[in-house]
Design an enzyme around this catalytic site. Structure first.
Site, PDB file in Angstrom:
ATOM      1  CB  SER A 116      -0.948  -0.038   1.204  1.00  0.00           C
ATOM      2  OG  SER A 116      -1.980   0.905   1.074  1.00  0.00           O
ATOM      3  CG  ASP A 241      -6.899  -3.947  -2.474  1.00  0.00           C
ATOM      4  OD1 ASP A 241      -7.561  -3.148  -1.773  1.00  0.00           O
ATOM      5  OD2 ASP A 241      -5.662  -3.935  -2.532  1.00  0.00           O
ATOM      6  N   GLY A 268      -7.926  -9.645   0.052  1.00  0.00           N
ATOM      7  CA  GLY A 268      -8.146  -8.216   0.101  1.00  0.00           C
ATOM      8  C   GLY A 268      -6.862  -7.425  -0.066  1.00  0.00           C
ATOM      9  CG  HIS A 269      -5.172  -2.988   0.991  1.00  0.00           C
ATOM     10  ND1 HIS A 269      -4.814  -2.634  -0.301  1.00  0.00           N
ATOM     11  CD2 HIS A 269      -4.575  -2.061   1.791  1.00  0.00           C
ATOM     12  CE1 HIS A 269      -4.057  -1.558  -0.270  1.00  0.00           C
ATOM     13  NE2 HIS A 269      -3.883  -1.191   0.982  1.00  0.00           N
ATOM     14  CD1 TRP A 270      -1.656  -6.192   5.079  1.00  0.00           C
ATOM     15  CD2 TRP A 270      -2.938  -6.984   6.733  1.00  0.00           C
ATOM     16  NE1 TRP A 270      -1.119  -5.762   6.271  1.00  0.00           N
ATOM     17  CE2 TRP A 270      -1.889  -6.226   7.299  1.00  0.00           C
ATOM     18  CE3 TRP A 270      -3.876  -7.578   7.573  1.00  0.00           C
ATOM     19  CZ2 TRP A 270      -1.756  -6.058   8.671  1.00  0.00           C
ATOM     20  CZ3 TRP A 270      -3.745  -7.400   8.944  1.00  0.00           C
ATOM     21  CH2 TRP A 270      -2.689  -6.646   9.481  1.00  0.00           C
TER      22      TRP A 270
END
Length: 289
Positions: A116, A241, A268-270
């Site tokens: 990120s 995500d 997702g985002h991780w």
């Protein structure tokens, strides 16, 4: 290359150092594990209460076991690093801090893994210091810009903003429940630990809000400069995500000179946390080839 290691913990690897680089004169916290000839630096995301250790604790030991020195930098304004208000590009600020840290540690060249905000920071460092970058691994970040498919700001980014303005357990749970795909792994202990980390440094939360007010575009779009980066890059994204859409990863692959893409489904985002075992194998293989 492999090496035997003892148990690695946050406390056993915790270090503080003062850096003086450009306009920065700050105390930076970092974790330092392993003694390999090559160094891997991991750069965390921008969520409230984030740190190098909280983002990457599932990834440190496999890299140390593969023979690397692993450094996790807490960006200025996060965790145990000094507070700061960013009125310009946060990506460039973090890249400057990273240069200062590498200089103090006498590390001439490193592989960079960024999640990120950490992806933005890694790209900014590579643009400013191309000879000091080995390989890049970018997850959920690397350049700003507007998604072609998802309304901006995204659902997740809105929830991060709400959490910074009102750091409550309720807002934390709202954010974390869209942060990962499988929420069953989110325990009350994890929520409490993250909340405690956030509230232990309230000035970081307040300064993040001040920074966004001073400059809403903390992470500028550098898509037009990606072609300058010649470092081999592995782009890893979560199909699901809800913070930074997948088409941002496609833009990175299209713009960078040497980039491969892997997309995790049900993620997702991780990615480095949700699919840690596969992620670790993939990164070790990529860095070693």
């Amino acid at each position: 290359m492999t090496t035997e290691i003892t148990t690695i913990t946050d406390a056993s690897t915790s270090r503080l150092v003062r850096i003086k680089e450009g306009d920065l004169d700050l105390q930076i916290h970092y974790n330092d594990a392993g003694k390999g000839e090559q160094t891997v630096v991991m750069l965390h995301g921008s969520g409230p209460g984030a740190s190098g250790w909280s983002n990457f604790h599932r990834n440190v030991e496999p890299l140390v076991s593969a023979g690397y020195r692993v450094v996790l930098m807490d960006a200025p304004g996060w965790s145990k690093s000094d507070p700061i208000v960013s009125k310009g590009s946060r990506s460039d600020l973090n890249a400057t801090a990273l240069k200062g840290l590498l200089d103090v540690l006498k590390i001439d060249k490193a592989h960079l893994i960024g999640n990120s905000m950490g992806g933005h920071s890694a790209v900014a460092f590579a643009l400013a210091n191309p000879s000091r970058v080995g390989k890049l691994v970018l997850m959920g970040g690397g350049t700003g810009g507007v998604s072609s498919f998802v309304p901006m700001p995204t659902e997740g980014i809105k929830l991060i903003g709400a959490l910074y303005r009102d750091p409550s357990i309720e807002n934390l749970k709202r954010m974390m429940n869209v942060f990962v795909y499988d929420t069953s792994a989110l325990t009350e202990d994890l929520f409490r630990l993250r909340l405690d980390n956030m509230l232990s440094r309230r000035e970081h939360l307040e300064n993040f809000v001040k920074s966004a007010e001073a400059n809403p575009k903390q992470f500028p779009d550098v898509g037009h400069r990606l072609g300058e980066i010649s470092a081999e890059t592995l782009v890893i994204w979560g199909r699901d995500d809800r913070f930074v859409p997948l088409d941002t990863g496609l833009r990175l692959v299209a713009g960078l000179q040497k980039a491969d893409l892997h997309v995790f489904s049900r993620c997702g985002h991780w990615a480095q946390w949700e699919h840690a075992e596969k992620f670790n194998r993939m990164v070790v293989e990529f860095l070693g080839r």
